[in-house]
Write a protein that holds these residues in place. Structure first.
Motif, PDB file in Angstrom:
ATOM      1  N   GLU A   3       0.701  -1.079   0.050  1.00  0.00           N
ATOM      2  CA  GLU A   3       0.133  -0.189  -0.118  1.00  0.00           C
ATOM      3  C   GLU A   3       0.848   1.024  -0.012  1.00  0.00           C
ATOM      4  OE1 GLU A   3      -3.291  -0.045   2.620  1.00  0.00           O
ATOM      5  OE2 GLU A   3      -3.095   1.989   2.962  1.00  0.00           O
ATOM      6  N   PRO A   4       0.787   2.097  -0.782  1.00  0.00           N
ATOM      7  CA  PRO A   4       1.379   3.413  -0.781  1.00  0.00           C
ATOM      8  C   PRO A   4       1.247   4.106   0.476  1.00  0.00           C
ATOM      9  CG  PRO A   4      -0.152   3.503  -2.732  1.00  0.00           C
ATOM     10  CD  PRO A   4      -0.479   2.377  -1.720  1.00  0.00           C
ATOM     11  N   GLU A   5       2.523   4.749   0.758  1.00  0.00           N
ATOM     12  CA  GLU A   5       2.405   5.479   2.114  1.00  0.00           C
ATOM     13  C   GLU A   5       3.144   6.843   1.798  1.00  0.00           C
ATOM     14  OE1 GLU A   5       3.978   1.788   4.956  1.00  0.00           O
ATOM     15  OE2 GLU A   5       5.650   3.281   4.250  1.00  0.00           O
ATOM     16  N   VAL A   6       2.854   7.647   2.814  1.00  0.00           N
ATOM     17  CA  VAL A   6       3.268   8.868   2.724  1.00  0.00           C
ATOM     18  C   VAL A   6       4.571   8.873   3.800  1.00  0.00           C
ATOM     19  CG1 VAL A   6       2.931  11.421   3.674  1.00  0.00           C
ATOM     20  CG2 VAL A   6       0.956   9.925   3.025  1.00  0.00           C
ATOM     21  N   THR A   7       5.557   9.655   3.081  1.00  0.00           N
ATOM     22  CA  THR A   7       6.882   9.551   3.735  1.00  0.00           C
ATOM     23  C   THR A   7       7.417  11.101   4.227  1.00  0.00           C
ATOM     24  OG1 THR A   7       8.203   9.715   2.005  1.00  0.00           O
ATOM     25  CG2 THR A   7       7.527   7.596   2.694  1.00  0.00           C
ATOM     26  N   GLN A   8       7.890  11.321   5.457  1.00  0.00           N
ATOM     27  CA  GLN A   8       8.295  12.609   5.582  1.00  0.00           C
ATOM     28  C   GLN A   8       9.941  12.489   6.115  1.00  0.00           C
ATOM     29  OE1 GLN A   8       4.496  13.364   8.360  1.00  0.00           O
ATOM     30  NE2 GLN A   8       5.935  14.965   8.345  1.00  0.00           N
ATOM     31  N   THR A   9      10.610  13.524   5.836  1.00  0.00           N
ATOM     32  CA  THR A   9      11.893  13.810   6.184  1.00  0.00           C
ATOM     33  C   THR A   9      12.311  15.112   6.766  1.00  0.00           C
ATOM     34  OG1 THR A   9      12.455  14.224   4.098  1.00  0.00           O
ATOM     35  CG2 THR A   9      13.049  12.083   4.764  1.00  0.00           C
ATOM     36  N   PRO A  10      13.070  15.255   7.703  1.00  0.00           N
ATOM     37  CA  PRO A  10      13.749  14.282   8.551  1.00  0.00           C
ATOM     38  C   PRO A  10      12.602  13.670   9.640  1.00  0.00           C
ATOM     39  CG  PRO A  10      14.212  16.422   9.454  1.00  0.00           C
ATOM     40  CD  PRO A  10      13.503  16.644   8.423  1.00  0.00           C
ATOM     41  N   SER A  11      12.950  12.699  10.276  1.00  0.00           N
ATOM     42  CA  SER A  11      12.254  12.097  11.115  1.00  0.00           C
ATOM     43  C   SER A  11      12.308  12.947  12.603  1.00  0.00           C
ATOM     44  CB  SER A  11      12.574  10.724  11.475  1.00  0.00           C
ATOM     45  OG  SER A  11      13.839  10.334  11.786  1.00  0.00           O
ATOM     46  N   HIS A  12      13.426  13.161  12.741  1.00  0.00           N
ATOM     47  CA  HIS A  12      13.720  14.187  13.993  1.00  0.00           C
ATOM     48  C   HIS A  12      14.824  15.465  13.626  1.00  0.00           C
ATOM     49  CE1 HIS A  12      12.964  10.461  16.012  1.00  0.00           C
ATOM     50  NE2 HIS A  12      12.502  11.095  17.090  1.00  0.00           N
ATOM     51  N   GLN A  13      14.320  16.555  14.270  1.00  0.00           N
ATOM     52  CA  GLN A  13      15.168  17.805  13.979  1.00  0.00           C
ATOM     53  C   GLN A  13      15.358  18.483  15.120  1.00  0.00           C
ATOM     54  OE1 GLN A  13      14.955  19.694  10.116  1.00  0.00           O
ATOM     55  NE2 GLN A  13      16.472  21.298  10.662  1.00  0.00           N
ATOM     56  N   VAL A  14      16.631  18.863  15.451  1.00  0.00           N
ATOM     57  CA  VAL A  14      16.957  19.750  16.401  1.00  0.00           C
ATOM     58  C   VAL A  14      17.452  21.280  16.010  1.00  0.00           C
ATOM     59  CG1 VAL A  14      18.089  20.414  18.696  1.00  0.00           C
ATOM     60  CG2 VAL A  14      17.368  17.743  18.071  1.00  0.00           C
ATOM     61  N   THR A  15      16.649  22.259  16.380  1.00  0.00           N
ATOM     62  CA  THR A  15      17.402  23.562  15.773  1.00  0.00           C
ATOM     63  C   THR A  15      17.426  24.557  16.988  1.00  0.00           C
ATOM     64  OG1 THR A  15      17.155  25.043  13.999  1.00  0.00           O
ATOM     65  CG2 THR A  15      15.168  24.368  15.071  1.00  0.00           C
ATOM     66  N   GLN A  16      18.239  25.736  16.481  1.00  0.00           N
ATOM     67  CA  GLN A  16      18.242  26.845  17.394  1.00  0.00           C
ATOM     68  C   GLN A  16      17.129  27.788  17.204  1.00  0.00           C
ATOM     69  OE1 GLN A  16      20.581  27.205  20.117  1.00  0.00           O
ATOM     70  NE2 GLN A  16      21.191  24.988  19.517  1.00  0.00           N
ATOM     71  N   MET A  17      16.483  28.389  18.251  1.00  0.00           N
ATOM     72  CA  MET A  17      15.564  29.540  17.883  1.00  0.00           C
ATOM     73  C   MET A  17      16.120  30.412  16.746  1.00  0.00           C
ATOM     74  SD  MET A  17      13.846  31.300  21.269  1.00  0.00           S
ATOM     75  CE  MET A  17      15.363  32.060  21.952  1.00  0.00           C
ATOM     76  N   GLY A  18      15.176  30.925  16.202  1.00  0.00           N
ATOM     77  CA  GLY A  18      15.687  31.851  15.187  1.00  0.00           C
ATOM     78  C   GLY A  18      16.071  31.282  13.761  1.00  0.00           C
ATOM     79  N   GLN A  19      16.357  29.924  13.781  1.00  0.00           N
ATOM     80  CA  GLN A  19      16.810  29.259  12.453  1.00  0.00           C
ATOM     81  C   GLN A  19      15.720  29.032  11.793  1.00  0.00           C
ATOM     82  OE1 GLN A  19      20.175  28.822  11.698  1.00  0.00           O
ATOM     83  NE2 GLN A  19      20.273  30.477  13.388  1.00  0.00           N
ATOM     84  N   GLU A  20      15.995  28.822  10.757  1.00  0.00           N
ATOM     85  CA  GLU A  20      14.910  28.236   9.605  1.00  0.00           C
ATOM     86  C   GLU A  20      14.885  26.863   9.452  1.00  0.00           C
ATOM     87  OE1 GLU A  20      14.443  30.204   5.380  1.00  0.00           O
ATOM     88  OE2 GLU A  20      15.176  28.288   4.874  1.00  0.00           O
ATOM     89  N   VAL A  21      13.645  26.275   9.461  1.00  0.00           N
ATOM     90  CA  VAL A  21      13.600  24.861   9.117  1.00  0.00           C
ATOM     91  C   VAL A  21      12.807  24.420   7.914  1.00  0.00           C
ATOM     92  CG1 VAL A  21      14.209  24.145  11.456  1.00  0.00           C
ATOM     93  CG2 VAL A  21      11.777  24.314  10.750  1.00  0.00           C
ATOM     94  N   ILE A  22      12.950  23.520   7.429  1.00  0.00           N
ATOM     95  CA  ILE A  22      12.004  22.964   6.326  1.00  0.00           C
ATOM     96  C   ILE A  22      11.897  21.617   6.366  1.00  0.00           C
ATOM     97  CG2 ILE A  22      11.914  22.598   3.973  1.00  0.00           C
ATOM     98  CD1 ILE A  22      13.866  24.981   3.335  1.00  0.00           C
TER      99      ILE A  22
END
Lengths: 115, 114
Positions: free
Chosen positions: A1-20
């Protein structure tokens, strides 16, 4: 069955940084959604997206957030300048036909931690 | 605004026990109702749904009936298995002009012991 995938599974970032956060939807699905779940709280709707436009967004989805389908396959959520309160699990979802009766298929989530 | 209230748990049952998870909603109009399940390490999966009053959704031995008069969509299973251990979410959509957004309850963690 087709699945939805997401990356990354975990992300740690500093306040004020951009994340995608990235999502690869099921291939013939045309309606896309982002939700988030802050630890211990409800899963909350952020935004819906169809035909390269935002269909609906919640109060949470302010100017710091944006979504796009840059290459016709990936669906991304960008947080421009992260805040501590953005720490949450982010879920991508999609459906084939849209509409309130349609099943939305969810990815496994990205856990974002803002320090 | 629209909302969903469900039992929060956590709940621990023995295998073959009867399960009921209560879910009530507040909404304008006539929402569609859903139960989603999240197994450890996975995303939310649709378990069952009902799109109009008196409809019964069923899947994998689970059932829920859309009760408009009591604004409820309680989930039941007659005999749970260890593999049913998961977090269960009740949700609605389709109010406020047919919005597609899902409005979730808080989720209930179920553990089934052998």
């Amino acid at each position: 069955e087709p699945e939805v995938t997401q990356t990354p599974s975990h992300q740690v970032t500093q306040m004020g940084q951009e994340v995608i956060l990235r999502c690869v939807p099921i291939s013939n699905h045309l309606y896309f959604y982002w939700y988030r779940q802050i630890l211990g709280q409800k899963v909350e709707f952020l935004v819906s997206f169809y035909n390269n436009e935002i269909s609906e967004k919640s109060e949470i989805f302010d100017d710091q957030f944006s979504v796009e389908r840059p290459d016709g396959s990936n669906f991304t959520l960008k947080i421009r300048s992260t805040k501590l309160e953005d720490s949450a699990m982010y879920f991508c979802a999609n459906s084939m036909n849209g509409g309130s009766q349609e099943t939305q298929y969810f990815g496994p989530g990205t856990r974002l931690l803002v320090l | 605004g629209d909302s969903v209230t469900q039992m929060e748990g956590p709940v621990t049952l023995s295998e073959e026990a009867f399960l009921t998870i209560n879910c009530t909603y507040t909404a304008t109009g006539y929402p569609s109702l859903f139960w989603y399940v999240q197994y450890p390490g996975e995303g939310l999966q649709l378990l069952l749904k009902a799109t109009k009053a008196d409809d019964k959704g069923s899947n994998k031995g689970f059932e829920a009936t859309y009760r408009k008069e009591t604004t409820s969509f309680h989930l039941e299973k007659g005999s749970v298995q260890v593999s049913d251990s998961a977090v269960y979410f009740c949700a609605l959509s389709g109010t406020q002009g047919g919005s597609e957004k899902l409005v979730f309850g808080k989720g209930m963690k179920l553990t089934v012991n052998p």
